[in-house]
Design a protein around this motif. Structure first.
Motif, short mmCIF file in Angstrom:
data_model
loop_
_atom_site.label_atom_id
_atom_site.label_comp_id
_atom_site.label_asym_id
_atom_site.label_seq_id
_atom_site.Cartn_x
_atom_site.Cartn_y
_atom_site.Cartn_z
N CYS A 1 0.86 -1.18 0.00
CA CYS A 1 0.00 0.00 0.00
C CYS A 1 0.90 1.24 0.00
O CYS A 1 1.95 1.24 0.64
CB CYS A 1 -0.90 0.01 1.23
N CYS B 1 -5.73 -3.16 9.24
CA CYS B 1 -6.37 -3.21 7.91
C CYS B 1 -5.87 -4.38 7.07
O CYS B 1 -5.00 -5.14 7.50
CB CYS B 1 -6.07 -1.90 7.19
N CYS C 1 -9.98 0.67 6.11
CA CYS C 1 -9.79 -0.28 5.01
C CYS C 1 -10.05 -1.74 5.36
O CYS C 1 -9.13 -2.52 5.63
CB CYS C 1 -8.39 -0.11 4.42
S1 SF4 Z 1 -5.79 1.74 6.23
FE1 SF4 Z 1 -4.31 0.20 5.48
S2 SF4 Z 1 -4.90 -0.30 3.35
FE2 SF4 Z 1 -5.95 1.63 3.98
S3 SF4 Z 1 -4.57 3.27 3.23
FE3 SF4 Z 1 -4.03 2.86 5.38
S4 SF4 Z 1 -2.37 1.33 5.28
FE4 SF4 Z 1 -3.36 1.35 3.25
#
Ligand code: SF4
Length: 309
Positions: free
Chosen positions: A64, A274, A186
């Motif tokens: 990510c 997440c 997320c």
């Molecule tokens: S919550 Fe997790 S998947 Fe969503 S932007 Fe942040 S690091 Fe990335």
């Protein structure tokens, strides 16, 4: 003697592996959710997440773009000897974090909370966080790196003993529905829950429960495991799926850890981790051999001991 150069090199490599490859237990959990999801849009998004896991490994790039807040969990055998002592260990971890931020690269997320000063290296006051635990006898050092995403998925409530399991369920539902409805943190994700202790212990346990246990593994206490299953089923019956969309499964797993608490209260904390479920562990042995693994093995029987020894 464990050398600081070995600690430094291992910590840089842990940052790299954690940022890029999602551990098999979390990936398999997302794949299972994808198979059974009945809502088209959530199913599509889950498919994209799985593809993205694979592309990150093939291209050796972070999974990510938001690489979260890098942090360390250090577990030491009681007989381990560190060249230069614990201060040298901490210096190696801070240097490794700064260098890994530039080399991998990680997003330099850490800033001063008021001035927003950014050193561009994920290092600063109390950053990266380092938590410690110890085990009898061993001469090894376990380093676990977590790149914690899900910034918005944390909550705390002081309940009373009379609130009981129903009170925990209500807080759980209040918390996840608020975060999921707003599309934060997320999903699909792991919910870590700390019950008991004082407030800081409770929150710390929730975070460790979310980040440091394998997805799909129950708490060894059958009563706690039963509650984990109940909350998982409850959480996945709310109509939320991936990324706040309608669906069957926003939660990969629920992990609960407990601490003895004040007789008048029952504090509960919730933390989300997440689908960018980034963690990696290495054991450095006395002769500086390094073995990498995906299971942090943080919640050992000794760490969760109950009696006076
Ligand atoms: S919550 Fe997790 S998947 Fe969503 S932007 Fe942040 S690091 Fe990335």
């Amino acid at each position: 003697m464990i050398l600081t150069e070995t600690i430094y090199q291992t910590a840089v490599e842990l940052h790299r592996q954690a940022a890029i490859k999602i551990p098999d237990d979390a990936r398999r959990a997302v794949e299972r959710i994808h198979e059974r999801e009945m809502h088209d849009l959530s199913k599509y998004v889950l498919g994209q997440i799985i593809d993205n896991y694979q592309i990150a490994v093939e291209e050796q790039r972070p999974m990510c773009a938001d690489t979260g807040l890098p942090r360390f969990f250090v577990k030491m055998g009681n007989e381990a000897q560190i060249e230069g002592g614990m201060v040298a260990l901490e210096r190696a971890l801070r240097q490794a974090t700064a260098d890994a931020t530039e080399a991998i690269p990680l997003r330099p997320n850490r800033v001063h909370p008021l001035t927003r000063k950014d050193l561009n290296n994920n290092v600063g006051v109390h950053a990266p966080d380092v938590d410690y635990s110890f085990e009898p006898d061993g001469e090894w050092l376990d380093l676990t790196v977590v790149h914690k995403g899900g910034l918005f998925g944390g909550d705390y409530r002081m309940l009373f003993p009379a609130d009981g399991i129903l009170g925990i369920q209500r807080f759980f539902l209040d918390s996840i529905s608020e975060f999921f409805r707003r599309g934060m943190s997320c999903q699909p994700l792991v919910v870590g829950i700390g019950i008991g202790g004082s407030k800081d212990t409770c929150v710390r346990l929730a975070k460790a429960a979310a980040c440091l246990r394998l997805v799909g593994h129950d708490n060894p206490d059958p009563e706690i495991a039963k509650l984990e299953h109940e909350l998982l089923e409850l959480g996945n019956s709310t109509g939320f799926g991936a990324m706040g969309l309608p669906g069957d499964s926003a939660i990969m797993d629920v992990h609960i850890e407990i601490a003895y608490t004040h007789t008048g209260g029952m504090p509960v904390a919730i933390q989300h981790f997440c689908f960018a479920h980034r963690r990696m562990t290495a054991r450095i042995s006395r002769d500086n051999q390094v073995e990498y693994r995906e299971d942090p093995q943080w919640f050992t029987p000794y760490y969760c001991r109950e009696e006076v020894e």
